[in-house]
Write a protein that holds these residues in place. Structure first.
Motif, PDB file in Angstrom:
ATOM      1  N   THR A  87       8.143  -9.844  12.547  1.00 33.14           N
ATOM      2  CA  THR A  87       8.903  -9.712  13.198  1.00 33.14           C
ATOM      3  C   THR A  87      10.393  -8.250  12.464  1.00 33.14           C
ATOM      4  O   THR A  87      11.044  -7.621  13.133  1.00 33.14           O
ATOM      5  N   PHE A  88      10.294  -8.329  11.343  1.00 30.02           N
ATOM      6  CA  PHE A  88      10.909  -7.328  10.189  1.00 30.02           C
ATOM      7  C   PHE A  88       9.637  -5.775  10.383  1.00 30.02           C
ATOM      8  O   PHE A  88       8.683  -6.875  10.619  1.00 30.02           O
ATOM      9  N   ASP A  89      10.254  -4.891  11.175  1.00 29.01           N
ATOM     10  CA  ASP A  89       9.123  -4.314  11.675  1.00 29.01           C
ATOM     11  C   ASP A  89       9.126  -3.412  10.311  1.00 29.01           C
ATOM     12  O   ASP A  89       8.128  -2.945   9.628  1.00 29.01           O
ATOM     13  N   GLN A  90      10.117  -2.499  10.141  1.00 34.04           N
ATOM     14  CA  GLN A  90       9.932  -1.737   8.999  1.00 34.04           C
ATOM     15  C   GLN A  90      11.737  -0.546   8.950  1.00 34.04           C
ATOM     16  O   GLN A  90      12.441  -1.030   9.978  1.00 34.04           O
ATOM     17  N   ASN A  91      11.800  -0.273   7.782  1.00 33.16           N
ATOM     18  CA  ASN A  91      13.405   0.284   7.449  1.00 33.16           C
ATOM     19  C   ASN A  91      13.705   1.879   6.814  1.00 33.16           C
ATOM     20  O   ASN A  91      12.325   1.424   6.177  1.00 33.16           O
ATOM     21  N   ARG A  92      13.787   2.899   7.538  1.00 31.81           N
ATOM     22  CA  ARG A  92      13.160   3.877   7.079  1.00 31.81           C
ATOM     23  C   ARG A  92      14.683   4.425   6.660  1.00 31.81           C
ATOM     24  O   ARG A  92      16.166   4.734   7.259  1.00 31.81           O
ATOM     25  N   ILE A  93      14.723   5.112   5.291  1.00 34.94           N
ATOM     26  CA  ILE A  93      15.483   5.987   5.133  1.00 34.94           C
ATOM     27  C   ILE A  93      15.039   7.318   4.635  1.00 34.94           C
ATOM     28  O   ILE A  93      14.064   8.541   4.078  1.00 34.94           O
ATOM     29  N   TYR A  94      16.137   8.264   5.372  1.00 34.68           N
ATOM     30  CA  TYR A  94      16.138   9.196   4.884  1.00 34.68           C
ATOM     31  C   TYR A  94      17.577  10.329   4.386  1.00 34.68           C
ATOM     32  O   TYR A  94      18.315   9.690   5.326  1.00 34.68           O
ATOM     33  N   THR A  95      16.755  11.321   3.805  1.00 35.70           N
ATOM     34  CA  THR A  95      17.878  12.377   3.724  1.00 35.70           C
ATOM     35  C   THR A  95      16.999  13.864   3.668  1.00 35.70           C
ATOM     36  O   THR A  95      16.041  14.167   3.816  1.00 35.70           O
ATOM     37  N   ALA A  96      17.851  14.574   4.049  1.00 31.10           N
ATOM     38  CA  ALA A  96      17.241  16.439   5.157  1.00 31.10           C
ATOM     39  C   ALA A  96      18.996  17.521   4.581  1.00 31.10           C
ATOM     40  O   ALA A  96      19.342  16.726   4.199  1.00 31.10           O
ATOM     41  N   ILE A  97      17.528  18.222   4.398  1.00 26.59           N
ATOM     42  CA  ILE A  97      18.992  20.144   4.540  1.00 26.59           C
ATOM     43  C   ILE A  97      18.487  20.297   6.046  1.00 26.59           C
ATOM     44  O   ILE A  97      17.615  20.828   6.386  1.00 26.59           O
ATOM     45  N   ARG A 138       6.175   4.117   1.909  1.00 27.37           N
ATOM     46  CA  ARG A 138       4.931   5.406   2.587  1.00 27.37           C
ATOM     47  C   ARG A 138       6.635   6.317   2.070  1.00 27.37           C
ATOM     48  O   ARG A 138       7.167   6.603   2.315  1.00 27.37           O
ATOM     49  N   ASP A 139       5.887   7.254   1.664  1.00 29.19           N
ATOM     50  CA  ASP A 139       6.986   8.560   1.196  1.00 29.19           C
ATOM     51  C   ASP A 139       6.781   9.783   2.202  1.00 29.19           C
ATOM     52  O   ASP A 139       5.351  10.235   2.369  1.00 29.19           O
ATOM     53  N   ASP A 180       0.733  -1.071  -0.219  1.00 32.76           N
ATOM     54  CA  ASP A 180       0.237   0.251   0.019  1.00 32.76           C
ATOM     55  C   ASP A 180       0.669   0.917   0.342  1.00 32.76           C
ATOM     56  O   ASP A 180       1.696   1.481   1.579  1.00 32.76           O
ATOM     57  N   HIS A 181       0.910   2.200  -0.851  1.00 37.55           N
ATOM     58  CA  HIS A 181       1.601   3.146  -0.970  1.00 37.55           C
ATOM     59  C   HIS A 181       0.978   4.548  -0.728  1.00 37.55           C
ATOM     60  O   HIS A 181      -0.541   4.924  -1.078  1.00 37.55           O
ATOM     61  N   GLN A 182       1.505   5.757   0.163  1.00 41.28           N
ATOM     62  CA  GLN A 182       1.184   6.385   0.794  1.00 41.28           C
ATOM     63  C   GLN A 182       1.831   7.898   1.103  1.00 41.28           C
ATOM     64  O   GLN A 182       3.677   7.298   0.637  1.00 41.28           O
ATOM     65  N   SER A 183       0.965   8.671   0.711  1.00 36.52           N
ATOM     66  CA  SER A 183       1.780  10.116   1.700  1.00 36.52           C
ATOM     67  C   SER A 183       0.989  10.590   2.108  1.00 36.52           C
ATOM     68  O   SER A 183       0.270  11.259   2.825  1.00 36.52           O
ATOM     69  N   ILE A 184       2.492  10.883   2.681  1.00 33.03           N
ATOM     70  CA  ILE A 184       2.518  11.874   4.666  1.00 33.03           C
ATOM     71  C   ILE A 184       3.087  12.369   4.710  1.00 33.03           C
ATOM     72  O   ILE A 184       3.758  12.677   4.800  1.00 33.03           O
ATOM     73  N   LEU A 185       2.998  14.027   5.571  1.00 34.52           N
ATOM     74  CA  LEU A 185       3.293  15.059   6.088  1.00 34.52           C
ATOM     75  C   LEU A 185       3.966  14.747   7.941  1.00 34.52           C
ATOM     76  O   LEU A 185       2.555  14.600   8.751  1.00 34.52           O
ATOM     77  N   TYR A 210      13.350  13.758   3.208  1.00 38.58           N
ATOM     78  CA  TYR A 210      12.247  12.795   2.800  1.00 38.58           C
ATOM     79  C   TYR A 210      12.411  11.827   3.949  1.00 38.58           C
ATOM     80  O   TYR A 210      13.870  11.460   3.808  1.00 38.58           O
ATOM     81  N   LEU A 211      11.727  11.234   3.683  1.00 37.32           N
ATOM     82  CA  LEU A 211      12.026   9.857   4.423  1.00 37.32           C
ATOM     83  C   LEU A 211      10.934   8.251   3.809  1.00 37.32           C
ATOM     84  O   LEU A 211       9.221   9.049   3.366  1.00 37.32           O
ATOM     85  N   ASN A 212      11.492   7.605   3.571  1.00 46.38           N
ATOM     86  CA  ASN A 212      10.526   6.373   2.569  1.00 46.38           C
ATOM     87  C   ASN A 212      10.718   5.135   3.829  1.00 46.38           C
ATOM     88  O   ASN A 212      11.960   4.585   4.611  1.00 46.38           O
ATOM     89  N   SER A 213       9.408   5.160   4.050  1.00 44.42           N
ATOM     90  CA  SER A 213       9.579   4.112   5.152  1.00 44.42           C
ATOM     91  C   SER A 213       8.664   2.901   4.533  1.00 44.42           C
ATOM     92  O   SER A 213       7.646   2.216   4.096  1.00 44.42           O
ATOM     93  N   PHE A 214       8.906   1.593   4.573  1.00 42.16           N
ATOM     94  CA  PHE A 214       8.475   0.258   4.284  1.00 42.16           C
ATOM     95  C   PHE A 214       8.547  -0.172   5.290  1.00 42.16           C
ATOM     96  O   PHE A 214       9.401  -1.297   5.918  1.00 42.16           O
ATOM     97  N   GLN A 215       6.815  -0.686   5.957  1.00 45.29           N
ATOM     98  CA  GLN A 215       6.549  -1.113   7.144  1.00 45.29           C
ATOM     99  C   GLN A 215       5.874  -1.947   6.908  1.00 45.29           C
ATOM    100  O   GLN A 215       5.461  -2.534   5.950  1.00 45.29           O
ATOM    101  N   ARG A 216       5.923  -3.890   7.528  1.00 48.34           N
ATOM    102  CA  ARG A 216       5.849  -5.149   7.737  1.00 48.34           C
ATOM    103  C   ARG A 216       4.196  -5.395   8.427  1.00 48.34           C
ATOM    104  O   ARG A 216       5.364  -4.272   9.417  1.00 48.34           O
ATOM    105  N   ARG A 217       3.593  -5.599   8.143  1.00 49.43           N
ATOM    106  CA  ARG A 217       1.893  -5.361   9.031  1.00 49.43           C
ATOM    107  C   ARG A 217       1.623  -6.591   9.522  1.00 49.43           C
ATOM    108  O   ARG A 217       2.792  -7.134   9.058  1.00 49.43           O
ATOM    109  N   SER A 218       1.331  -6.903  10.623  1.00 47.11           N
ATOM    110  CA  SER A 218       1.026  -8.043  11.426  1.00 47.11           C
ATOM    111  C   SER A 218       0.488  -9.128  10.727  1.00 47.11           C
ATOM    112  O   SER A 218       0.951  -9.865  10.922  1.00 47.11           O
ATOM    113  N   SER A 219      -0.476  -8.909   9.825  1.00 45.86           N
ATOM    114  CA  SER A 219      -0.470 -10.266   9.170  1.00 45.86           C
ATOM    115  C   SER A 219       1.196 -11.026   8.180  1.00 45.86           C
ATOM    116  O   SER A 219       0.760 -12.123   7.204  1.00 45.86           O
ATOM    117  N   GLY A 220       1.745 -10.340   7.951  1.00 50.82           N
ATOM    118  CA  GLY A 220       2.968 -11.145   7.715  1.00 50.82           C
ATOM    119  C   GLY A 220       3.021 -10.624   6.343  1.00 50.82           C
ATOM    120  O   GLY A 220       4.337 -11.119   5.291  1.00 50.82           O
TER     121      GLY A 220
END
Length: 247
Positions: free
Chosen positions: A190-200, A230-231, A26-31, A214-224
């Motif tokens: 067990t693997f929750d998420q990985n966050r890559i972040y870059t900023a000024i 997320r952008d 599920d791709h999402q955009s968040i502030l 800008y942060l990219n969050s790739f998260q695994r939900r409880s279903s597996g």
């Protein structure tokens, strides 16, 4: 503290988790907007607090509001540690679904942070443990009790200072953080998420700084088998208060 073994492990773990079979993404955009306050009592002790609001953009919908406070102690030139608590109010994780209630979460946290200055570069490693108490709920309302789990977080970050003059500075920030859940209630994620972040990051003076990232969050939900990709645009204000004239 040795840097390279942790770095090699971090790259391996990130690649392994990202490379697993992915389904139902599920791709999402968040502030994210954040105010981060630091009160320095002396060279060793400080109190950090933050308020963070997270808002879905497509469609516009509240995601999470959080407040956090932690006491920090500087062990030496390279090491510091902190202990804190946080409160999360989760409105929804899917913007198209808007329940009439919010789910509270209470969280304890402890961390050990290592920092090394290398000229214009700064390398930072943070090892953090969290105790999460998430209020039970179904799709319609809150239920009695809460669910407990642990989460381990490891973040590798580097800063590069482009320009510095008197009390002002401009630097770039790059980080990668990986998170793992564990506990008797953790089964498929067990693997929750990985966050890559870059900023000024711009330091207006010695007390106030602004950061746009800008942060990219790739998260695994409880279903597996379901994932959030997320952008995230993050806007931060940092505010330092020095209680000692010697600082």
């Amino acid at each position: 503290m040795k840097f390279y073994p942790f770095f090699i492990f971090f790259l391996f773990a990130t690649s392994y988790c990202q490379g697993q079979k992915e389904k139902n993404i599920d791709h999402q955009s968040i502030l994210w907007t954040r105010y981060y306050n630091q009160v320095f009592f002396n060279e060793k002790w400080s109190l950090h607090s933050e308020i963070d609001n997270r808002l879905f953009l497509k469609p516009i919908q509240e995601n999470v509001f959080l407040a956090r406070v932690q006491g920090r102690y500087k062990i030496n030139e390279h090491l510091e540690t902190g202990v804190g608590i946080a409160y999360f109010s989760v409105n929804t994780q899917i913007p198209e679904v808007n329940p009439d209630f919010t789910i509270p979460e209470y969280r304890g946290q402890q961390d050990l942070t290592w920092k090394q200055n290398l000229g214009k570069f700064t390398i930072n490693q943070r090892f953090q443990l969290e105790e999460r108490f998430i209020h039970n709920a179904n799709k319609e309302n809150l239920l009695p009790g809460s669910t407990f789990s642990w989460r381990f977080r490891y973040r590798l970050q580097t800063d590069y200072t482009f320009w510095k003059k008197e009390k002002q500075l401009l630097k770039a920030v790059l980080s990668d953080e990986i998170m793992f859940n564990f506990g008797k209630n953790i089964i498929e994620n067990t693997f929750d998420q990985n966050r890559i972040y870059t900023a000024i990051h711009y330091g207006l003076n010695s007390n106030v700084a602004f950061e746009l990232g800008y942060l990219n969050s790739f998260q695994r939900r409880s279903s597996g088998t379901d994932y959030f990709n997320r952008d995230i645009i993050r806007i931060s204000i940092f505010h330092k208060i020095k209680r000692s004239k010697k600082l």
